[in-house]
Every structure is written in structure tokens, then in C-alpha cells.
Design an enzyme around this catalytic site. Structure first.
Site, PDB file in Angstrom:
ATOM      1  N   PRO A 270       0.718  -1.334  -0.042  1.00 28.17           N
ATOM      2  CA  PRO A 270       0.096  -0.081   0.053  1.00 28.17           C
ATOM      3  C   PRO A 270       0.817   1.100   0.044  1.00 28.17           C
ATOM      4  O   PRO A 270       0.276   2.239  -0.048  1.00 28.17           O
ATOM      5  CB  PRO A 270      -0.698  -0.160   1.297  1.00 28.17           C
ATOM      6  CG  PRO A 270       0.105  -0.947   2.202  1.00 28.17           C
ATOM      7  CD  PRO A 270       0.905  -1.739   1.201  1.00 28.17           C
ATOM      8  N   ASP A 314       2.763  -6.341 -13.711  1.00 29.02           N
ATOM      9  CA  ASP A 314       3.476  -7.350 -12.895  1.00 29.02           C
ATOM     10  C   ASP A 314       4.876  -7.167 -13.025  1.00 29.02           C
ATOM     11  O   ASP A 314       5.537  -6.871 -13.818  1.00 29.02           O
ATOM     12  CB  ASP A 314       3.148  -8.691 -13.736  1.00 29.02           C
ATOM     13  CG  ASP A 314       3.507  -9.991 -13.079  1.00 29.02           C
ATOM     14  OD1 ASP A 314       4.624  -9.879 -12.303  1.00 29.02           O
ATOM     15  OD2 ASP A 314       3.287 -11.048 -13.375  1.00 29.02           O
ATOM     16  N   ASP A 330       9.484  -6.312  -1.703  1.00 31.94           N
ATOM     17  CA  ASP A 330       8.587  -6.825  -0.587  1.00 31.94           C
ATOM     18  C   ASP A 330       7.718  -8.002  -1.165  1.00 31.94           C
ATOM     19  O   ASP A 330       6.677  -7.773  -1.820  1.00 31.94           O
ATOM     20  CB  ASP A 330       7.639  -5.517  -0.211  1.00 31.94           C
ATOM     21  CG  ASP A 330       6.989  -6.068   1.267  1.00 31.94           C
ATOM     22  OD1 ASP A 330       7.013  -7.273   1.641  1.00 31.94           O
ATOM     23  OD2 ASP A 330       6.279  -5.180   1.817  1.00 31.94           O
ATOM     24  N   CYS A 383       6.712 -10.105   4.897  1.00 31.65           N
ATOM     25  CA  CYS A 383       6.019 -10.286   6.249  1.00 31.65           C
ATOM     26  C   CYS A 383       5.516 -11.277   6.875  1.00 31.65           C
ATOM     27  O   CYS A 383       4.295 -11.532   7.278  1.00 31.65           O
ATOM     28  CB  CYS A 383       5.067  -9.152   6.165  1.00 31.65           C
ATOM     29  SG  CYS A 383       3.569  -9.349   5.127  1.00 31.65           S
TER      30      CYS A 383
END
Length: 454
Positions: A270, A314, A330, A383
Site C-alpha cells: 500500500p 506485474d 517486498d 512479512c
């Protein structure tokens, strides 16, 4: 959810609905959706559009969110208690009934609502739903038993969060990776939830009235009171900060970009890391497959007065003819490190998801390597609490790419030697920093690499 769980909602009398009923109906429908036909979908992706369409007053919308989130935060404890209340056990093939009982139990056990309201409104919901009208008496009896046994249920849940409130496959993997004591601490941190962390824009003054504590990394402020709506906090309109877990702020920091460098932020939404990179003065390309999530990123950058080139593509399709000074990847992952903030993750993910995710991560890691110029830096992060998505990915990457070397992270860079692995990588756990505000960190892994040559 539309139709199936709202079909009988309007039949609760001909006059005005009881106070709090619309919020509870909304939460019930969301939970039923995620336990049923939309199992595996993220709670946030279902909840926010539904809450927005419902156009409830802010207090009711907040209650609906709190009920749904709390239900998933303590789902294992709640299911265990309900299972003992039902002669034939919990009917998991009936998501409407299970969601009704679970959301009612969540209010009784963990939310500051009156017992009679939680019970009465759950019964009303049952009687209004064609498929559950005959179960009003059962709903009443089960939830009243939850009221009577509340203290014992909570005490057992607090004492055994790993056993009672963590899916078995995750518990076993955490024990194997981190040891039983740490696995228990991780589960306890998940049950406590997360506070609100802010990353301050470099050079911005701390806004008056923003009460919090600086965290050991020096990058983040953890608020003492996170009950105020984010847009109403001091400094929001001025772009003085953005919301970002303290652990999530570390990977971009470790890339150490300099003004004028060309930087690629892959899988950027985000956008917290994009904001960090842009605030450093770098020329940033932010890439993500999700156009809606990138719209949020662009709105956040605009509020902050920062700029980046944003592409909804992509990352695997990016051209490689002009490699970057620095690349941040990430990677998509199981997100098991974010259970403090997104408790549904523990229940929506499956162990069988891991092979597909690790294969994608390896492909993206290789792509990120090709996008990094000789002498450039690459940070890979996830994460996730799964070593297969972190430490194992780094080691196998280095075997595939002898032209890259690890650049170890130092304790001074992250503010705590406990966050640095023996190999010099970043590994944060939800059980870290337990005494800082509400406590804990999202679970993150990051490795910093350099491409040899110049």
C-alpha cells in the site's frame, strides 16, 4: 454475503430497528462470508466495501469492524468454547449459525458491550434469518452459557494462546523455527493485537497533540491512544506522517538510498515503503499488480507531498535494459507476520499455500537481481514468520547468484541487536519490544545484498 445473510434482515419488526442491530448484522454477515463461500479472502478486502455500502453512522461502522476483527483475533478460543456448549459440536458446515454464535461470543468475552445486548440482538438476528429462525432458542442458551463461563473461558485462552488460538500447522512450524517459548510469546502477542505506529516524514516536526513514544529504531512513533480515527490525528492533513508498522519501516531504511538514485519498489502497495524511498530524494518507480491498491498509494503520496512513478503491472514483466541503483522487493507471502493487525490471516491461510508462494518469491527475487545494476543494492523482504519465505529464500538465492553478496545489517541500523540474525539479516517477531506501548512488532524478514562489479 449479499442475499444469503441479509435476506431476512428487514423482517425484524415493522418499526425502527433496535439500537446496535445493523452493526451486528453487518459483522455477522462478514464473518459468515469468510467462514463460508469466501474462505481464504482477506477480512479487510471484504469488510471495507461492505461497511462503506452500508453507510452506517461512524459509531455503528466502528462497532461492526470491532466485532468482526475481534471474532477472528480470538477465533480459536471462541470455537473451543462454543464446541463445548453444543451437544454435537460446532457445525462448521453451517457458517451462518457459526458466525452468529461466534460474533455473539466475541462481544461477551472481549468487547465492552452489555451482555443482554449481545445475547438479545443475536437472537433477533437468528429469528430474522429464514435458515436460522428455528435456532433462536439455541442461540439464547449457548450465549447465556458463554456469559456464565466467561471468566474461565478467558483465563484458559490467556494461558494457552498457542494451543487454543493458533491453527495447529502454524503452531508446529513456529515451535520448529523459534522454539516453544518464543512460539508461545508470538501467540500471546497476536491475542493482544497491535497499536498504531506512524513513520514521520523526514524533516517534519512532531505535530502538537500527537502523543506517543519513539521506538528503538528511531524511525517510528507508537501512539499512546490509537482510538482516534487516523484522518483526525494531528498532522494527517499536513502530510507529517503515514501509518506503518515499525517493522515494516525497516526494509526501506536498510536500502539506504541517496538523493538522485534510481530506485525500484516492487510489489509496492500500500505504499509506506514507497513514501520512505521518495522522501529520501530518490527517483522512485513503484510497481504493483493491483490498480486499486496503487490508487491508495498515490493518494497517500499526494497527501505527503511526495512523488513517484507508479505502474500497475506485474513486476516480472518490467524491462531490464536500464537497471536500478537500488531495488526493494517486498514479495507476496503468507503474511503470517501480520496476524497482530490482520487476525484473519491465521485462519485463512493454509500450509498448502506455501509451495506456490515460495516459487513466486524465487521468480521475483531473480527478477529483482536482473533489475539491479552492478554495484547496486537489493533488499528482499517478506512479512512472514516462515523461514521458507525468508532465510531459506536468501540462502538459495545466493547459491543461484554468485554475483551477489550479503551486506550484513548492524544492530545500530535497527536499534536492537535482537532483530539481527547471526547471518546479519533482519528478523522481527511479534514478541519483540513487548514493553513499547501496546507492544510487539509485525513479523518481518529482510536480507540486504549487493551486486558485485561497478
Amino acid at each position: 454475503m449479499d442475499g444469503q445473510h441479509n435476506g431476512g434482515a428487514g423482517s425484524v419488526g415493522a418499526g425502527p430497528e433496535a439500537a446496535g442491530l445493523p452493526a451486528r448484522r453487518l459483522a455477522w454477515g462478514i464473518v459468515a462470508d469468510l467462514l463460508g463461500k469466501n474462505r481464504g479472502t482477506a477480512l479487510e478486502d471484504v469488510m471495507e466495501p461492505v461497511v462503506h455500502r452500508a453507510a452506517l453512522p461512524p459509531q455503528d461502522a466502528g462497532l461492526a469492524r470491532a466485532i468482526a476483527t475481534t471474532t477472528f483475533r480470538h477465533l480459536g478460543v471462541i470455537f473451543n468454547a462454543l464446541d463445548q456448549c453444543l451437544a454435537k459440536g460446532l457445525p462448521e458446515d453451517q457458517p451462518g449459525l457459526v458466525a452468529l454464535l461466534a460474533t455473539g461470543a466475541a462481544q461477551i468475552l472481549y468487547l465492552n458491550v452489555q451482555d443482554h445486548a449481545a445475547v438479545d440482538l443475536a437472537v433477533r438476528l437468528a429469528k430474522a434469518e429464514p435458515g436460522l429462525q428455528h435456532l433462536g432458542g439455541l442461540t439464547n442458551a449457548v450465549l447465556r452459557r458463554i456469559v456464565r463461563e466467561r471468566d474461565a473461558i478467558r483465563q484458559e485462552g490467556d494461558a494457552e494462546p498457542l494451543r487454543l488460538n493458533t491453527p495447529g500447522w502454524l503452531a508446529q512450524r513456529w515451535i520448529k523455527a523459534y522454539g516453544e517459548e518464543t512460539a508461545r510469546a508470538i501467540a500471546a502477542a497476536h491475542a493482544r493485537g497491535a497499536g498504531l505506529d506512524l513513520t514521520l516524514r523526514p524533516g517534519a516536526a512532531l505535530p502538537d497533540g500527537l502523543d506517543g513514544r519513539r521506538l528503538p529504531s528511531g524511525l517510528s512513533l507508537r501512539l499512546d491512544d490509537a482510538r482516534t480515527l487516523v484522518p483526525d490525528l494531528p498532522g494527517f492533513a499536513d502530510g507529517a506522517w503515514w501509518v506503518q508498522d515499525a517493522a515494516a519501516a525497516l526494509p526501506a531504511h536498510l536500502l539506504a538510498v541517496r538523493p538522485g538514485e534510481r530506485v525500484a519498489d516492487l510489489c509496492a502497495a500500500p505504499g509506506g515503503k514507497t513514501a520512505q524511498l521518495a522522501a529520501s530524494g530518490a527517483t522512485v518507480l513503484a510497481v504493483d499488480r493491483s490498480a486499486p491498491r496503487l490508487r491508495r498509494l498515490e493518494a497517500n503520496l499526494a497527501r505527503l507531498g511526495l512523488s513517484a512513478e507508479v505502474r500497475a503491472v506485474d513486476a516480472l514483466t518490467l524491462p531490464e535494459d536500464q537497471p536500478f541503483d537500488a531495488v526493494l522487493l517486498d514479495a507476496p507471502c503468507s503474511a503470517t507476520g501480520t496476524v497482530r493487525r490482520h487476525p484473519d490471516v491465521a485462519w485463512s491461510k493454509r500450509e498448502s499455500d506455501l509451495p506456490r508462494l515460495t516459487a513466486l518469491q524465487a521468480r521475483l527475487f531473480d527478477k529483482a537481481a536482473r533489475l539491479t545494476r552492478p554495484g547496486g543494492r537489493l533488499v528482499y523482504c517478506t512479512c512472514s514468520l516462515e523461514p521458507a519465505e525468508g532465510e531459506v529464500q536468501a540462502e538459495t538465492f545466493l547459491k543461484r547468484h554468485p554475483g551477489f553478496v550479503r551486506r550484513p545489517i548492524t544492530p545500530e541500523e535497527v536499534g536492537d541487536p535482537a532483530l539481527v540474525t547471526p547471518s546479519g539479516d533482519l528478523r522481527t517477531l511479534p514478541s519483540h519490544w513487548p514493553d513499547e506501548g501496546r507492544g510487539g512488532l509485525d513479523g518481518f524478514y529482510a536480507v540486504r545484498l549487493e551486486r558485485l562489479g561497478a
